[in-house]
Design a protein around this motif. Structure first.
Motif, PDB file in Angstrom:
ATOM      1  N   ALA A  29       6.789  -0.097   1.982  1.00 43.50           N
ATOM      2  CA  ALA A  29       7.188  -0.213   3.326  1.00 43.50           C
ATOM      3  C   ALA A  29       6.212  -0.408   4.205  1.00 43.50           C
ATOM      4  CB  ALA A  29       8.346   0.906   3.885  1.00 43.50           C
ATOM      5  N   LEU A  30       5.095   0.066   4.075  1.00 47.54           N
ATOM      6  CA  LEU A  30       4.004   0.059   4.689  1.00 47.54           C
ATOM      7  C   LEU A  30       3.331  -1.360   4.592  1.00 47.54           C
ATOM      8  CD1 LEU A  30       2.315   3.509   5.058  1.00 47.54           C
ATOM      9  CD2 LEU A  30       3.536   2.575   6.933  1.00 47.54           C
ATOM     10  N   GLY A  31       3.322  -1.697   3.371  1.00 45.75           N
ATOM     11  CA  GLY A  31       2.808  -3.160   3.007  1.00 45.75           C
ATOM     12  C   GLY A  31       3.446  -4.098   3.563  1.00 45.75           C
ATOM     13  N   ILE A  32       5.074  -4.018   3.418  1.00 46.46           N
ATOM     14  CA  ILE A  32       5.645  -4.941   3.846  1.00 46.46           C
ATOM     15  C   ILE A  32       5.525  -5.133   5.564  1.00 46.46           C
ATOM     16  CG2 ILE A  32       7.923  -5.699   4.276  1.00 46.46           C
ATOM     17  CD1 ILE A  32       8.746  -4.364   1.575  1.00 46.46           C
ATOM     18  N   MET A  33       5.234  -3.866   6.294  1.00 43.67           N
ATOM     19  CA  MET A  33       5.164  -3.966   7.619  1.00 43.67           C
ATOM     20  C   MET A  33       3.998  -4.787   8.080  1.00 43.67           C
ATOM     21  SD  MET A  33       6.427  -0.266   9.084  1.00 43.67           S
ATOM     22  CE  MET A  33       7.924   0.362   8.723  1.00 43.67           C
ATOM     23  N   MET A  34       2.939  -4.391   7.151  1.00 45.29           N
ATOM     24  CA  MET A  34       1.493  -5.000   7.501  1.00 45.29           C
ATOM     25  C   MET A  34       1.676  -6.563   7.246  1.00 45.29           C
ATOM     26  SD  MET A  34      -0.705  -2.840   8.092  1.00 45.29           S
ATOM     27  CE  MET A  34      -2.323  -3.043   7.205  1.00 45.29           C
ATOM     28  N   VAL A  35       2.316  -6.988   6.231  1.00 45.86           N
ATOM     29  CA  VAL A  35       2.460  -8.629   6.062  1.00 45.86           C
ATOM     30  C   VAL A  35       3.437  -8.806   7.245  1.00 45.86           C
ATOM     31  CG1 VAL A  35       3.649 -10.178   4.479  1.00 45.86           C
ATOM     32  CG2 VAL A  35       2.442  -8.558   3.539  1.00 45.86           C
ATOM     33  N   ASN A  36       4.330  -8.241   7.653  1.00 49.15           N
ATOM     34  CA  ASN A  36       5.317  -8.460   8.479  1.00 49.15           C
ATOM     35  C   ASN A  36       4.597  -8.820   9.977  1.00 49.15           C
ATOM     36  OD1 ASN A  36       7.793  -9.706   9.922  1.00 49.15           O
ATOM     37  ND2 ASN A  36       8.371  -7.632  10.366  1.00 49.15           N
ATOM     38  N   MET A  37       3.459  -8.095  10.145  1.00 54.16           N
ATOM     39  CA  MET A  37       2.821  -8.190  11.192  1.00 54.16           C
ATOM     40  C   MET A  37       2.003  -9.647  11.555  1.00 54.16           C
ATOM     41  SD  MET A  37       1.251  -4.432  11.884  1.00 54.16           S
ATOM     42  CE  MET A  37      -0.032  -4.965  12.245  1.00 54.16           C
ATOM     43  N   LYS A  38       1.597 -10.082  10.401  1.00 53.78           N
ATOM     44  CA  LYS A  38       1.038 -11.514  10.402  1.00 53.78           C
ATOM     45  C   LYS A  38       1.993 -12.529  10.577  1.00 53.78           C
ATOM     46  CE  LYS A  38      -3.244 -10.188   9.905  1.00 53.78           C
ATOM     47  NZ  LYS A  38      -4.065 -10.200  11.194  1.00 53.78           N
ATOM     48  N   VAL A  39       3.233 -12.385   9.667  1.00 58.39           N
ATOM     49  CA  VAL A  39       4.111 -13.492   9.540  1.00 58.39           C
ATOM     50  C   VAL A  39       5.337 -13.509  10.476  1.00 58.39           C
ATOM     51  CG1 VAL A  39       3.259 -13.978   7.419  1.00 58.39           C
ATOM     52  CG2 VAL A  39       5.403 -12.473   7.667  1.00 58.39           C
ATOM     53  N   ASP A  40       5.561 -12.214  11.067  1.00 54.11           N
ATOM     54  CA  ASP A  40       6.594 -12.010  11.967  1.00 54.11           C
ATOM     55  C   ASP A  40       8.004 -12.706  11.578  1.00 54.11           C
ATOM     56  OD1 ASP A  40       7.653 -10.852  14.197  1.00 54.11           O
ATOM     57  OD2 ASP A  40       7.402 -12.790  15.667  1.00 54.11           O
ATOM     58  N   ASN A  41       8.603 -11.981  10.502  1.00 55.10           N
ATOM     59  CA  ASN A  41       9.641 -12.444   9.912  1.00 55.10           C
ATOM     60  C   ASN A  41      10.898 -11.599   9.906  1.00 55.10           C
ATOM     61  OD1 ASN A  41      11.870 -13.484   8.054  1.00 55.10           O
ATOM     62  ND2 ASN A  41      10.438 -14.213   6.499  1.00 55.10           N
ATOM     63  N   LEU A  42      11.970 -11.821  10.405  1.00 53.86           N
ATOM     64  CA  LEU A  42      13.236 -10.678  10.515  1.00 53.86           C
ATOM     65  C   LEU A  42      13.643 -10.132   9.308  1.00 53.86           C
ATOM     66  CD1 LEU A  42      15.225  -9.558  12.373  1.00 53.86           C
ATOM     67  CD2 LEU A  42      16.882 -11.759  11.809  1.00 53.86           C
ATOM     68  N   ILE A  43      13.679 -10.856   8.106  1.00 51.51           N
ATOM     69  CA  ILE A  43      13.814 -10.461   6.894  1.00 51.51           C
ATOM     70  C   ILE A  43      13.024  -9.151   6.371  1.00 51.51           C
ATOM     71  CG2 ILE A  43      14.207 -10.887   4.581  1.00 51.51           C
ATOM     72  CD1 ILE A  43      15.291 -13.941   5.365  1.00 51.51           C
ATOM     73  N   LEU A  44      11.624  -9.376   6.473  1.00 49.93           N
ATOM     74  CA  LEU A  44      10.785  -8.558   6.164  1.00 49.93           C
ATOM     75  C   LEU A  44      10.684  -7.268   6.937  1.00 49.93           C
ATOM     76  CD1 LEU A  44       7.452 -10.570   5.707  1.00 49.93           C
ATOM     77  CD2 LEU A  44       9.041  -9.625   3.916  1.00 49.93           C
ATOM     78  N   MET A  45      11.233  -7.289   8.354  1.00 49.38           N
ATOM     79  CA  MET A  45      11.618  -6.109   9.151  1.00 49.38           C
ATOM     80  C   MET A  45      12.827  -5.422   8.797  1.00 49.38           C
ATOM     81  SD  MET A  45      11.963  -5.949  13.304  1.00 49.38           S
ATOM     82  CE  MET A  45      13.748  -6.381  13.242  1.00 49.38           C
ATOM     83  N   ILE A  46      13.685  -6.128   8.382  1.00 47.65           N
ATOM     84  CA  ILE A  46      15.032  -5.527   7.752  1.00 47.65           C
ATOM     85  C   ILE A  46      14.758  -5.041   6.438  1.00 47.65           C
ATOM     86  CG2 ILE A  46      17.392  -5.893   6.980  1.00 47.65           C
ATOM     87  CD1 ILE A  46      17.440  -8.064   9.074  1.00 47.65           C
ATOM     88  N   LEU A  47      13.867  -5.722   5.599  1.00 48.66           N
ATOM     89  CA  LEU A  47      13.693  -5.111   4.407  1.00 48.66           C
ATOM     90  C   LEU A  47      12.888  -3.737   4.529  1.00 48.66           C
ATOM     91  CD1 LEU A  47      13.991  -5.117   1.139  1.00 48.66           C
ATOM     92  CD2 LEU A  47      11.565  -6.667   1.455  1.00 48.66           C
ATOM     93  N   SER A  48      11.891  -3.465   5.307  1.00 48.05           N
ATOM     94  CA  SER A  48      10.956  -2.479   5.527  1.00 48.05           C
ATOM     95  C   SER A  48      11.842  -1.495   6.090  1.00 48.05           C
ATOM     96  CB  SER A  48       9.676  -2.547   6.098  1.00 48.05           C
ATOM     97  OG  SER A  48      10.158  -3.036   7.662  1.00 48.05           O
ATOM     98  N   ASP A  49      12.561  -1.649   7.060  1.00 51.05           N
ATOM     99  CA  ASP A  49      13.614  -0.768   7.781  1.00 51.05           C
ATOM    100  C   ASP A  49      14.487  -0.092   6.653  1.00 51.05           C
ATOM    101  OD1 ASP A  49      12.070  -0.998  10.028  1.00 51.05           O
ATOM    102  OD2 ASP A  49      13.620  -2.200  10.938  1.00 51.05           O
ATOM    103  N   GLY A  50      15.114  -1.001   5.808  1.00 51.13           N
ATOM    104  CA  GLY A  50      15.956  -0.520   4.857  1.00 51.13           C
ATOM    105  C   GLY A  50      15.298   0.557   3.862  1.00 51.13           C
ATOM    106  N   ILE A  51      13.969   0.135   3.349  1.00 47.38           N
ATOM    107  CA  ILE A  51      13.418   1.039   2.512  1.00 47.38           C
ATOM    108  C   ILE A  51      13.120   2.130   3.253  1.00 47.38           C
ATOM    109  CG2 ILE A  51      11.318   1.328   1.176  1.00 47.38           C
ATOM    110  CD1 ILE A  51      11.157  -1.637   0.834  1.00 47.38           C
ATOM    111  N   ILE A  52      12.624   2.468   4.481  1.00 46.45           N
ATOM    112  CA  ILE A  52      12.542   3.683   5.227  1.00 46.45           C
ATOM    113  C   ILE A  52      13.764   4.311   5.148  1.00 46.45           C
ATOM    114  CG2 ILE A  52      11.774   4.589   7.413  1.00 46.45           C
ATOM    115  CD1 ILE A  52       9.770   2.514   7.415  1.00 46.45           C
ATOM    116  N   LEU A  53      14.802   3.694   5.684  1.00 49.72           N
ATOM    117  CA  LEU A  53      16.215   4.559   5.662  1.00 49.72           C
ATOM    118  C   LEU A  53      16.519   4.939   4.237  1.00 49.72           C
ATOM    119  CD1 LEU A  53      18.582   5.378   7.400  1.00 49.72           C
ATOM    120  CD2 LEU A  53      19.509   3.061   6.555  1.00 49.72           C
ATOM    121  N   LEU A  54      16.368   4.434   3.404  1.00 46.64           N
ATOM    122  CA  LEU A  54      16.635   4.959   1.918  1.00 46.64           C
ATOM    123  C   LEU A  54      15.707   5.952   1.477  1.00 46.64           C
ATOM    124  CD1 LEU A  54      18.222   4.320  -0.717  1.00 46.64           C
ATOM    125  CD2 LEU A  54      16.465   2.748  -1.334  1.00 46.64           C
ATOM    126  N   MET A  55      14.461   6.036   1.904  1.00 45.09           N
ATOM    127  CA  MET A  55      13.488   7.150   1.648  1.00 45.09           C
ATOM    128  C   MET A  55      14.079   8.339   2.372  1.00 45.09           C
ATOM    129  SD  MET A  55       9.868   5.234   2.511  1.00 45.09           S
ATOM    130  CE  MET A  55       9.485   6.743   3.617  1.00 45.09           C
TER     131      MET A  55
END
Length: 136
Positions: A29-55
């Motif tokens: 999730a942290l890796g996806i968030m770091m990538v998302n900071m550069k590309v600013d993609n809604l799908i990556l944000m939803i994916l990282s938030d979903g992983i955190i919720l699952l955790m």
């Protein structure tokens, strides 16, 4: 503060908590968030938030046996990968001292000192003799 700590311990009793899969998901999730900071993609944000919720849901779960099975399946996949990465790193660190070759007979990996040119090596496991060529 002591009362809060007691309430937290009482709340977490009988719940699964954190394991290796939890930490792997956290790093993912942290890796996806770091990538998302550069590309600013809604799908990556939803994916990282979903992983955190699952955790969080996994750590608060009361179905301990199911969470342990999930972690066991993860470790069956992760442990061989981790072992191969450690071997690869060790080989890179020792590249000035040793060369690694597989025995053609038993397929055991042998750690050989550097002797440039053609050498005859005897496998300690199967006693097979074979030629090894070390260039560098």
């Amino acid at each position: 503060m002591k009362r809060f700590k007691e309430k937290l311990v009482e709340f977490m009793s009988g719940r699964y908590g954190m394991d290796q899969l939890y930490y792997a998901m956290l790093l993912l999730a942290l890796g996806i968030m770091m990538v998302n900071m550069k590309v600013d993609n809604l799908i990556l944000m939803i994916l990282s938030d979903g992983i955190i919720l699952l955790m969080i849901l996994r750590s608060f779960s009361r179905n301990i046996s199911k969470r342990a099975r999930e972690n066991g399946k993860f470790l069956k996949i992760w442990n061989p990968v981790k072992r191969n990465v450690r071997i690869f790193i060790r080989r890179i660190k020792e590249i000035r001292v040793y060369r690694y070759r597989k025995c053609p007979n038993c397929k055991k990996t042998l750690q050989l000192p550097i002797k440039r040119g053609k050498n005859t090596v005897k496998c300690p496991k199967c006693q097979e003799k074979f030629n090894v060529r070390v260039i560098l």
